[in-house]
Write a protein that holds these residues in place. Structure first.
Motif, PDB file in Angstrom:
ATOM      1  N   THR A   1      -9.713 -40.948 -24.554  1.00  0.00           N
ATOM      2  CA  THR A   1      -8.415 -40.854 -24.820  1.00  0.00           C
ATOM      3  C   THR A   1      -7.744 -40.645 -23.402  1.00  0.00           C
ATOM      4  O   THR A   1      -6.743 -41.342 -23.190  1.00  0.00           O
ATOM      5  CB  THR A   1      -7.961 -39.325 -25.300  1.00  0.00           C
ATOM      6  OG1 THR A   1      -8.646 -39.352 -27.026  1.00  0.00           O
ATOM      7  CG2 THR A   1      -6.586 -39.220 -25.673  1.00  0.00           C
TER       8      THR A   1
ATOM      9  N   ILE B   1      -9.069 -42.341 -32.511  1.00  0.00           N
ATOM     10  CA  ILE B   1     -10.561 -43.086 -32.168  1.00  0.00           C
ATOM     11  C   ILE B   1     -11.473 -43.120 -33.332  1.00  0.00           C
ATOM     12  O   ILE B   1     -11.715 -42.520 -34.108  1.00  0.00           O
ATOM     13  CB  ILE B   1     -11.369 -42.267 -31.052  1.00  0.00           C
ATOM     14  CG1 ILE B   1     -10.452 -42.138 -29.745  1.00  0.00           C
ATOM     15  CG2 ILE B   1     -12.624 -42.675 -30.813  1.00  0.00           C
ATOM     16  CD1 ILE B   1     -10.916 -41.201 -28.855  1.00  0.00           C
ATOM     17  N   CYS B   2     -12.236 -44.453 -33.125  1.00  0.00           N
ATOM     18  CA  CYS B   2     -13.262 -44.797 -34.449  1.00  0.00           C
ATOM     19  C   CYS B   2     -14.530 -45.386 -33.769  1.00  0.00           C
ATOM     20  O   CYS B   2     -14.797 -45.576 -32.508  1.00  0.00           O
ATOM     21  CB  CYS B   2     -12.511 -45.872 -35.314  1.00  0.00           C
ATOM     22  SG  CYS B   2     -12.075 -47.270 -34.559  1.00  0.00           S
TER      23      CYS B   2
ATOM     24  N   SER C   1      -7.318 -48.035 -37.368  1.00  0.00           N
ATOM     25  CA  SER C   1      -6.890 -47.523 -36.164  1.00  0.00           C
ATOM     26  C   SER C   1      -5.563 -48.034 -35.812  1.00  0.00           C
ATOM     27  O   SER C   1      -4.383 -47.425 -35.281  1.00  0.00           O
ATOM     28  CB  SER C   1      -7.500 -47.536 -35.013  1.00  0.00           C
ATOM     29  OG  SER C   1      -7.153 -46.954 -33.672  1.00  0.00           O
TER      30      SER C   1
ATOM     31  N   ALA D   1     -10.578 -47.748 -30.094  1.00  0.00           N
ATOM     32  CA  ALA D   1      -9.145 -47.491 -30.698  1.00  0.00           C
ATOM     33  C   ALA D   1      -8.445 -48.601 -30.520  1.00  0.00           C
ATOM     34  O   ALA D   1      -8.661 -49.658 -29.634  1.00  0.00           O
ATOM     35  CB  ALA D   1      -8.794 -46.130 -30.011  1.00  0.00           C
TER      36      ALA D   1
END
Length: 530
Positions: free
Chosen positions: A251, A280-281, A290, A184
């Motif tokens: 996160t 988030i990727c 992002s 991210a």
């Protein structure tokens, strides 16, 4: 083929060495012959060999001196010494100068010579491998330098084509973000960057940015897993990678890291920042998207829509005119009212918005312009800009700016009331500067400073070369000129603004002091048409 130079003052001795082995068969070639050290140096300057076979005892420059020069100027050349029994002391010195070994001439044979030549080749090959390893390590260190890594990361912000793909390939080649499955990006804005750096030189600004980047990196951790980079105009990007598969855990990690980042900036650099974290990727290739989302969240949350700034700009321009005017009039009450009205227009905006920063920047420029016009040193009057980094609301900015302008007014008043005047006359002049727009008189000034009016009148004339009324009128007319130049008020309104009850009397006094009518003065200030 390994290149060999033969150095011996006897041609017969050189021929003996050449005839001992089949040089090319064993991978060697004689690239030069010299009869003394000086000639050998000349050959080696044109073409550096791999190996030099040197006689110890030679005229002009012997093998000892030659070995010392070769060691200093051609350190990679391997040296083999040729010697007689009585030359051993010289041979020892040559060995100290870097020669690898020596051969006694009367025992010279093909096996001994070939053995030393092969040993020289082994040493050369070993050194070559070491050099290649050092170069490879150096290149790896260069590739992994923070500057290069941050450049790849910053390209995500600059919308460089295929920036995500290039970062992915760079990471794969250099073992970065290993075992990571979630990524991210966060956008970070320093508050207020423009105000803090607009007076910096490029070098100072770069140093400031580097300090901020270093503190951010220290806060978020290992640069090869979490990387902070500068995007421009006070905006930074921080990319995260994690081996955790739970998005909730990732996160939480990012929020904790950004909280630490904010705290560290405030603790170590006295700076406030705001930030937003993008979605988030699953790969480095997707980090640009992002960041783009984080950047949009930042703008939506903290930065106002500048598509229709006409009303705000109009207010600022008008406010600037009024501030300059009231500063010259030394009217502190009106200055504070203008400051309040300017900030009222942006009261609901966050302090981080560019609009607030631009307003404060322009107001500071007016401060500097005013001080320069009055030749007042500003280092003790204007608070340090570094204090702005601590301010967190528009209200705090307003109070800071109000205090700044109050200090300027006080400095100008002290300057104008000072000079060579005595204490009582300085007080009277200060009274005029503070109250000229009102209906004041000599008697009122005398009462204010606890003096007899007749005594004040006499002393005032002696020190200023003007009567009290003449001085008062000159201050009023100077102020009226500033009001005319603003182009905001009518002539009659101006006359009352500066303390004249009667417009006709104002007209008369104005012409007496300036030598022209008010209208003629206004016309003279208009730009000429060509």
């Amino acid at each position: 083929m390994f290149q060999v130079v033969l150095v011996d003052d006897e041609a017969l001795a050189r021929n003996d060495v050449k005839s001992l082995i089949d040089w090319e068969k064993h991978g060697f070639t004689i690239c030069g012959e010299a009869h003394n050290g000086a000639a050998a140096i000349s050959i080696m300057e044109r073409h550096v060999p791999h190996i030099a076979i040197l006689d110890v005892s030679m005229p002009i420059m012997n093998g000892v001196e030659l070995s010392r020069i070769i060691k200093n100027r051609f350190p990679k050349v391997k040296m083999i010494m040729l010697s007689s029994f009585d030359d051993y002391d010289y041979v020892r010195t040559c060995l100290m100068n870097g020669a690898m070994d020596y051969l006694l001439k009367h025992r010279l044979n093909s096996a001994a010579l070939l053995s030393l030549l092969n040993k020289a080749v082994q040493d050369l090959q070993c050194e070559q491998r070491e050099d290649e390893a050092r170069n490879a390590q150096s290149k790896m260190i260069e590739r992994l330098s923070p500057v290069i890594l941050r450049e790849y990361v910053a390209n995500l912000v600059r919308e460089v084509q295929e920036a995500g793909e290039e970062l992915q390939l760079y990471a794969q080649d250099n073992g970065l973000f290993v075992h990571s499955v979630n990524y991210a990006a966060a956008a970070v804005q320093i508050v207020p960057f423009l105000l803090l750096t607009e007076s910096f030189t490029d070098v100072q600004k770069n140093r400031f940015v580097q300090r901020v980047t270093d503190v951010m990196q220290m806060a978020v951790g290992d640069i090869h897993k979490r990387t902070a980079a500068y995007a421009g105009e006070g905006r930074f990007i921080v990319i995260f990678s994690s081996s955790e598969r739970s998005e909730h855990t990732v996160t939480a990690q990012m929020n904790q890291a950004m909280s630490s980042l904010s705290h560290s900036l405030e603790k170590f650099l006295n700076l406030r920042c705001v930030h937003a974290i993008g979605p988030i990727c699953r790969s480095l290739r997707q980090l640009a998207a992002s960041y783009s989302k984080a950047n949009q969240l930042m703008n939506d949350k903290f930065f106002v829509d500048l598509s229709a700034p006409v009303q705000r700009d109009s207010l600022l321009i008008e406010g600037q005119k009024q501030l300059l005017l009231f500063l010259e009039q030394l009217d502190g009450e009106k200055v504070q009212r203008v400051i309040s009205s300017i900030f009222e227009a942006v009261r609901d905006e966050p302090v981080y918005s560019m609009t607030v920063q631009v307003i404060v920047s322009e107001m500071l420029r007016m401060v500097e312009k005013t001080l320069k016009r009055h030749s007042i040193e500003d280092n003790k009057i204007i608070p340090a800009r570094s204090e702005l980094g601590r301010l967190g609301t528009v209200g705090e900015f307003e109070r800071w700016m109000s205090g700044c302008y109050a200090s300027i007014l006080e400095a100008i008043k002290q300057q104008q009331a000072g000079g060579t005047y005595s204490r009582h006359i300085s007080q009277a002049v200060q009274f005029v500067m503070d109250h000229y727009a009102s209906n004041i008189s000599l008697e009122m000034a005398a009462n204010a400073i606890s003096l007899n009016s007749s005594y004040l009148s006499r002393r005032f004339k002696e020190e200023t070369q003007m009567t009290f009324t003449e001085y008062l009128n000159r201050v009023r007319i100077k102020s009226s000129c500033l009001l005319m130049e603003s182009g905001t008020y009518s002539m009659k309104h101006i006359s009352s603004q500066v303390g004249f009850i009667n417009y006709t009397y104002f007209f008369k006094v104005f012409k007496s002091i300036t030598g022209m009518t008010p209208q003629a003065y206004m016309d003279s200030r208009k730009p000429s048409k060509k």
